[in-house]
Design an enzyme around this catalytic site. Structure first.
Site, short mmCIF file in Angstrom:
data_model
loop_
_atom_site.label_atom_id
_atom_site.label_comp_id
_atom_site.label_asym_id
_atom_site.label_seq_id
_atom_site.Cartn_x
_atom_site.Cartn_y
_atom_site.Cartn_z
N ASN A 218 0.89 -1.16 0.00
CA ASN A 218 0.00 0.00 0.00
C ASN A 218 0.92 1.21 0.00
O ASN A 218 1.43 1.63 1.04
CB ASN A 218 -0.88 -0.05 1.25
CG ASN A 218 -1.82 1.13 1.35
OD1 ASN A 218 -1.81 2.02 0.50
ND2 ASN A 218 -2.62 1.14 2.40
N ARG B 93 -2.65 -2.12 -3.30
CA ARG B 93 -3.85 -1.32 -3.06
C ARG B 93 -3.76 -0.10 -3.98
O ARG B 93 -2.79 0.67 -3.92
CB ARG B 93 -3.87 -0.85 -1.62
CG ARG B 93 -5.06 0.01 -1.35
CD ARG B 93 -5.02 0.57 0.04
NE ARG B 93 -6.29 1.20 0.34
CZ ARG B 93 -6.61 1.62 1.54
NH1 ARG B 93 -5.77 1.48 2.54
NH2 ARG B 93 -7.77 2.17 1.74
N HIS C 34 -12.53 3.29 0.42
CA HIS C 34 -12.47 2.31 1.52
C HIS C 34 -13.09 0.97 1.11
O HIS C 34 -13.51 0.18 1.98
CB HIS C 34 -13.19 2.82 2.79
CG HIS C 34 -12.39 3.82 3.58
ND1 HIS C 34 -12.97 4.90 4.19
CD2 HIS C 34 -11.07 3.89 3.85
CE1 HIS C 34 -12.03 5.61 4.81
NE2 HIS C 34 -10.87 5.01 4.61
N ARG D 122 -9.08 15.88 7.08
CA ARG D 122 -9.92 16.23 5.93
C ARG D 122 -11.25 16.76 6.41
O ARG D 122 -11.79 16.32 7.41
CB ARG D 122 -10.15 15.00 5.04
CG ARG D 122 -8.91 14.55 4.31
CD ARG D 122 -9.16 13.27 3.53
NE ARG D 122 -8.26 12.22 3.95
CZ ARG D 122 -8.44 10.92 3.72
NH1 ARG D 122 -9.51 10.50 3.07
NH2 ARG D 122 -7.55 10.05 4.14
N GLU E 142 -7.71 -5.11 5.36
CA GLU E 142 -7.62 -4.83 3.91
C GLU E 142 -6.51 -5.66 3.27
O GLU E 142 -6.65 -6.10 2.13
CB GLU E 142 -7.35 -3.33 3.70
CG GLU E 142 -8.56 -2.48 4.10
CD GLU E 142 -8.20 -1.12 4.68
OE1 GLU E 142 -7.45 -1.09 5.69
OE2 GLU E 142 -8.65 -0.11 4.15
#
Ligand code: ADP
Length: 364
Positions: A8, A68, A156, A215, A352
């Protein structure tokens, strides 16, 4: 024995995980992270960072690498083997995710060089949401913009896929209306049914929806126009919205939920209040998209670890008949709700990397 490596690659770090390939499954061996890419003290490039990863994994015989990739555009609705054409398509999606996609692509390029001839698999964070009804992929903008790619993609997805697989394993029926709250530094919610995405809070970019560590979450687009009119550059506005807003911007203290929960500064308290308020509102929106809710799942660093946040969300959602049991502890099935709750509540650990490893094993 052969191994799978998952990567990732972000702007300044590469997270990696090594899995042993078994007959019918993949088994985790180790995970780690190389940080500080392109900083004074860190590796100069993604390729150099991968050199560090290769030293850590040592003699492992890597027979496939899974990546990813944040954006799969409208084309990629499932994981794919990477060839030159796929890599070019991934790079062409860069403008849709300028802060992530170029680094993801750099990770793929570095891995192709480091492991010549080893198959590489791209797993997209948007792919899970390609199943959303068209209505939930639209903005209220003219069709031409939708067709040009200005649409709600959602992110996600690998996390939601991990939770969907766990729920299927726990025997949650297909017809259950499920809302998953992935609450980490990035945060979003997904309304799902039968293991498929129906709606989600992030949209064109990972800025939309819930407030996050740095964010802003949902924001009136006119704020951006106003800042542009004031002469701020798009790069400055991007830095503001992606890196200086959210919990950090509200609190003026930290993006880290643990720090905020431990602080008694008025702005830290307000930042947590804002987070809970908008969790409650977006939860209601996701439940509305499903026309009801049977199960709420908490995951991600905050969702998995913060009983305080879960309890406060439950209080704010008491109107929908949601009740936690006293001193709720998670147990193996992760059930937190009381037996008389109209909505079951669970906490599950997202994985993940395991999702990427399973796809990589299947495709290679
Ligand atoms: P990322 O999105 O970068 O993968 P994580 O899923 O690891 O992030 O989530 C990081 C967030 O989880 C941070 O805000 C951190 O404070 C929060 N967190 C981790 N443990 C706890 C805890 N025990 N209580 C509250 N927040 C926690």
């Amino acid at each position: 024995m052969s191994h799978l490596l998952t990567l990732n690659a972000g702007s300044s770090s590469i997270k990696y995980a090594l899995f042993e390939r078994q007959a019918m499954a993949v088994a985790p061996v180790l995970t780690g992270q190389v940080e500080g890419i392109a900083t004074a003290t860190g590796p100069a490039s993604h390729a150099d960072a991968l050199g560090t990863v290769m030293r850590v994994i040592g003699a492992a015989r890597v027979t496939a690498v899974g990546h990813r990739i944040v954006h799969g555009g409208t084309g990629f609705d499932h994981p794919v083997l990477v060839d030159d054409g796929v890599l070019a398509q991934i790079e062409a999606l860069g403008p849709l995710a300028p802060l992530h996609q170029p680094h993801n692509a750099a990770g793929v390029r570095a891995a192709r060089t480091a492991f010549p001839g080893v198959p590489q698999v791209a797993c997209f964070d948007t792919a899970f949401h390609r199943a959303m009804p068209t209505l939930n992929q639209r903005f209220a903008l003219p069709r031409a913009l939708h067709e040009a790619g200005v649409r709600r993609y959602g992110f996600h997805g690998l996390s939601y896929e991990s939770i969907a697989a766990q729920l299927a394993g726990l025997g949650v029926p297909d017809e259950a209306r499920v809302v998953v709250a992935h609450l980490g530094n990035g945060a979003s919610m997904c309304a799902m049914r039968g293991g498929r995405s129906v709606a989600t809070t992030m949209s064109f970019s990972p800025l939309d929806g819930l407030p996050m560590g740095t964010r802003c979450g949902r924001l009136d687009a006119a704020v951006v126009l106003h800042l542009l009119d004031q002469g701020r550059s798009s790069a400055e506005i991007a830095r503001l919205l992606y890196r200086e807003s959210g919990l950090l911007g509200l609190s003026g203290l930290s993006s880290d939920m643990r720090t905020l929960l431990a602080s008694d500064s008025a702005d830290a308290v307000m930042a947590v209040d804002y987070f809970i308020e908008h969790l409650a509102r977006e939860l209601a929106g996701m439940a509305a998209a499903l026309r009801g809710i049977d199960l709420l799942v908490f995951t991600g660093g905050i969702g998995e670890n913060s009983a305080v946040v879960r309890e406060r969300v439950a209080q704010a959602a008491a109107w929908m008949g949601l009740r936690l049991s006293e001193g709720a502890s998670t147990g193996a099935t992760g059930v937190l709700s009381s037996t008389d709750s109209a909505v079951q509540v669970r906490v599950l650990r997202t994985d993940e990397e395991a999702v990427i490893a399973r796809h990589t094993a299947r495709l290679t």
